[in-house]
Design an enzyme around this catalytic site. Structure first.
Site, PDB file in Angstrom:
ATOM      1  N   HIS A  27      36.382  39.570  50.160  1.00  0.00           N
ATOM      2  CA  HIS A  27      37.135  39.172  51.550  1.00  0.00           C
ATOM      3  C   HIS A  27      36.321  39.493  52.706  1.00  0.00           C
ATOM      4  O   HIS A  27      36.384  38.681  53.492  1.00  0.00           O
ATOM      5  CB  HIS A  27      38.323  40.251  51.460  1.00  0.00           C
ATOM      6  CG  HIS A  27      39.262  40.042  50.273  1.00  0.00           C
ATOM      7  ND1 HIS A  27      39.356  39.072  49.362  1.00  0.00           N
ATOM      8  CD2 HIS A  27      39.971  41.228  49.683  1.00  0.00           C
ATOM      9  CE1 HIS A  27      40.064  39.450  48.518  1.00  0.00           C
ATOM     10  NE2 HIS A  27      40.386  40.953  48.881  1.00  0.00           N
ATOM     11  N   ASP A  39      39.697  33.915  46.419  1.00  0.00           N
ATOM     12  CA  ASP A  39      39.582  34.907  47.202  1.00  0.00           C
ATOM     13  C   ASP A  39      40.805  34.745  48.047  1.00  0.00           C
ATOM     14  O   ASP A  39      40.770  34.000  49.046  1.00  0.00           O
ATOM     15  CB  ASP A  39      38.282  34.830  48.008  1.00  0.00           C
ATOM     16  CG  ASP A  39      37.923  35.999  49.037  1.00  0.00           C
ATOM     17  OD1 ASP A  39      39.082  36.469  49.603  1.00  0.00           O
ATOM     18  OD2 ASP A  39      37.049  36.425  49.164  1.00  0.00           O
ATOM     19  N   HIS A  40      41.732  35.742  47.753  1.00  0.00           N
ATOM     20  CA  HIS A  40      43.182  35.232  48.149  1.00  0.00           C
ATOM     21  C   HIS A  40      43.012  35.459  50.171  1.00  0.00           C
ATOM     22  O   HIS A  40      43.795  34.775  50.667  1.00  0.00           O
ATOM     23  CB  HIS A  40      44.179  36.024  47.880  1.00  0.00           C
ATOM     24  CG  HIS A  40      44.588  37.524  48.264  1.00  0.00           C
ATOM     25  ND1 HIS A  40      43.610  38.590  48.024  1.00  0.00           N
ATOM     26  CD2 HIS A  40      45.170  37.997  49.316  1.00  0.00           C
ATOM     27  CE1 HIS A  40      43.909  39.674  48.546  1.00  0.00           C
ATOM     28  NE2 HIS A  40      44.790  39.207  49.436  1.00  0.00           N
TER      29      HIS A  40
HETATM   30  C1  BG6 Z   1      42.762  43.002  46.947  1.00  0.00           C
HETATM   31  C2  BG6 Z   1      42.225  44.217  46.340  1.00  0.00           C
HETATM   32  O1  BG6 Z   1      41.667  42.011  46.463  1.00  0.00           O
HETATM   33  O2  BG6 Z   1      43.171  42.791  48.221  1.00  0.00           O
HETATM   34  C3  BG6 Z   1      43.163  45.201  46.809  1.00  0.00           C
HETATM   35  O3  BG6 Z   1      41.766  44.275  45.123  1.00  0.00           O
HETATM   36  C4  BG6 Z   1      43.692  45.179  48.200  1.00  0.00           C
HETATM   37  O4  BG6 Z   1      42.680  46.594  46.818  1.00  0.00           O
HETATM   38  C5  BG6 Z   1      44.101  43.680  48.615  1.00  0.00           C
HETATM   39  O5  BG6 Z   1      44.740  46.300  48.532  1.00  0.00           O
HETATM   40  C6  BG6 Z   1      44.492  43.359  50.144  1.00  0.00           C
HETATM   41  O6  BG6 Z   1      45.207  42.330  50.220  1.00  0.00           O
HETATM   42  P1  BG6 Z   1      45.936  42.257  51.402  1.00  0.00           P
HETATM   43  O7  BG6 Z   1      46.417  40.824  51.342  1.00  0.00           O
HETATM   44  O8  BG6 Z   1      47.332  43.094  51.300  1.00  0.00           O
HETATM   45  O9  BG6 Z   1      45.316  42.439  52.487  1.00  0.00           O
END
Ligand code: BG6
Length: 502
Positions: free
Chosen positions: A257, A194-195
């Site tokens: 997230h 979950d980045h």
């Molecule tokens: C991803 C989603 O996990 O997270 C995308 O699949 C989203 O739809 C993205 O745009 C958002 O990541 P960040 O790091 O740009 O907030």
């Protein structure tokens, strides 16, 4: 030659040097590899954080040879890395970079890969250690996991598996995936991404709460009026209709997230910062989440509008989206964590695409001062105290407090005490994937989601999505470039509250 940045100053500390290993990336021709993984590996190389002996093998269906792959990856690094491009660093990274073209469904491909990896291992003395990165759609998982599982059972060295999202589509499919992974691997070998957990500011929530003595005593229902979590994006679906149509905001952001941000905000202090302790506390929060009734969840879909002055199409006009699509691009909800710390304290959450601007924040709104001894008119500009964690952009923390306006009278107004990462540390923020790849190389699963967490997250999503089957909202119900449907405002107005102003 320019000097390498100091990793310690950037918060990517050299806790220890990772063991030598081979990193195999499945899905090497995809977007994620180009935009995130390769630039992250490059950044780790710049900072000398990769193992001293290391090899990368890209696997994808696209026909290409090693040189073509390296050229493609070089271009990706040039375009997307946060550091200036340096030939010496690139050459070092590319020295042991290879490519295998296969769809992996046929046994030949798997043997080809194994042969190459073994050769690289022997040439570079990599101890048999392997990281397999599954940056492929979930339908491709089982063939790969099955083959690797059989091959790696009893093999020399350690094996780790990084699994990208989406992790399933609902509880049943997530359980199936977990069962399939667990058939061959143990939980400490599985790294579910979950980045958001790799983002500095998300980890800072733990530092803020548990490295400071002043917040924890007031971090509860006695002092907190409510919490607001916003994950707003100004971008649309960026050509990903195939995925997004069946995911929607609830599966794309809420399930992972958003719920992770909530869990970190609401969790009890862990006894230490190990993977088990941190995840034990998070899962308790996820279990304590009360399923919201239909009136406590709002969904939306954007129509045409203007984002930052540019006219953008409606969701239903995006390429690949059904003209009568009922996929939600916005969700807001009122959630409750049913435990002693948080009982009756609402957590209002909202997330959406094509909102007015990009902003991820966690705002803890405290109760009003019980008895301000000033005349009512003097405190008209005063709002309750709010602690805001700015996850992105403008990373930092700010505390809204009441202060006296300079002058003869007693006028009180809200002002902000700000901590900005950029100003305090004077260093660029590492990308989430740098931290997550490094942690996998080190075998540290703290910032990855455990099987039970993912399942709890799906349990809640299934309940919400199940209730949605009963009605059909009139989509589109918000214009691109606004802050979402009016019913999301009503959700708070009904409680005498409102979304934080922007
Ligand atoms: C991803 C989603 O996990 O997270 C995308 O699949 C989203 O739809 C993205 O745009 C958002 O990541 P960040 O790091 O740009 O907030």
């Amino acid at each position: 030659m320019s000097e390498s940045p100091n990793p310690l100053e950037e918060g990517l500390s050299l806790r220890r040097t990772p063991d030598p290993c081979v990193l195999v990336i499945f899905g090497a021709s995809g977007d994620l590899t180009h935009k995130k993984l390769m630039p992250a590996l490059y950044a780790l190389m710049v900072r000398r954080l990769l193992p001293p002996r290391f090899a990368i093998v890209g696997v994808a269906r696209t026909e290409a040879d090693d040189d073509a792959f390296r050229k493609d990856m070089k271009e990706a690094v040039r375009q997307h890395a946060r550091d200036d491009f340096r030939d010496d660093v690139w050459e070092e990274l590319a020295a042991n970079m290879r490519y295998v073209a296969t769809d992996f469904a046929d046994d030949g491909g798997e043997d080809k890969l194994e042969q190459l990896v073994s050769e690289l291992d022997a040439e570079n003395d990599l101890g048999g250690n392997r990281v397999y990165y599954l940056a492929v759609p979930p339908v491709a998982f089982s063939t790969i996991v099955d083959a690797l599982g059989k091959r790696r059972s009893g093999a020399k060295g350690w094996t780790r598996l990084i699994v990208e999202k989406p992790f399933g589509h609902d509880l049943a499919s997530a359980r199936e995936l977990n069962a399939m992974l667990e058939e061959h691997f143990t939980e400490d070998q599985i790294f579910r991404i979950d980045h958001y957990l790799g983002k500095e500011t998300v980890q800072n929530m733990l530092a803020l709460r548990f490295a400071n003595g002043i917040f924890e005593p007031i971090w509860n229902r006695q002092f907190v009026d409510h919490v607001q979590i916003t994950v707003a994006e100004s971008i649309g679906i960026e050509g990903r209709a195939g995925y997004y149509e069946s995911a929607g905001a609830i599966r794309d952001i809420f399930q992972n997230h958003l719920l992770q941000l909530l869990a970190l905000t609401a969790m009890e202090p862990p006894i230490d910062f190990t993977a088990e302790s941190v995840r034990n506390e998070k899962v308790k929060v996820l279990r304590a989440l009360h399923t919201p009734g239909p009136k406590s969840v709002v969904r939306g879909q954007y129509g045409r509008g203007y984002v930052e002055g540019v006219e953008v199409p409606a969701y239903r006009e995006e390429e690949g989206v059904a003209p009568d699509s009922m996929t939600e691009t916005y969700v807001a909800a009122k959630l409750f964590v049913d435990n002693w710390r948080w009982a009756d304290t609402p957590f209002y959450v909202r997330m959406g695409k094509r909102l007015a601007r990009r902003e991820t924040t966690i705002a803890i709104q405290f109760k009003r001062a019980p008895h301000p001894p000033f005349e009512e008119t003097s405190a008209e500009g005063l709002r309750p105290n709010v602690l805001i964690v700015h996850v992105q952009p403008d990373e930092g923390v700010s505390l809204a407090i009441g202060a006296k306006v300079p002058g003869q009278g007693m006028q009180i107004r809200t002002v902000h005490m700000d901590f900005l990462y950029g100003g305090a540390f004077r260093t660029a923020m590492p990308e989430a994937y740098e931290r997550l790849i490094l942690d996998t190389l080190l075998g540290d699963g703290t910032l990855f989601t455990r099987a039970d967490e993912v399942q709890e997250q799906w349990l809640l999503v299934d309940a919400i999505v199940g209730a949605w089957q009963r009605d059909r909202p009139g989509f589109p119900n918000y214009a691109a470039g606004t802050w979402g449907p009016p019913s999301a405002d009503d959700l708070l107005h009904r409680d005498g509250r409102s979304w934080r102003r922007h």
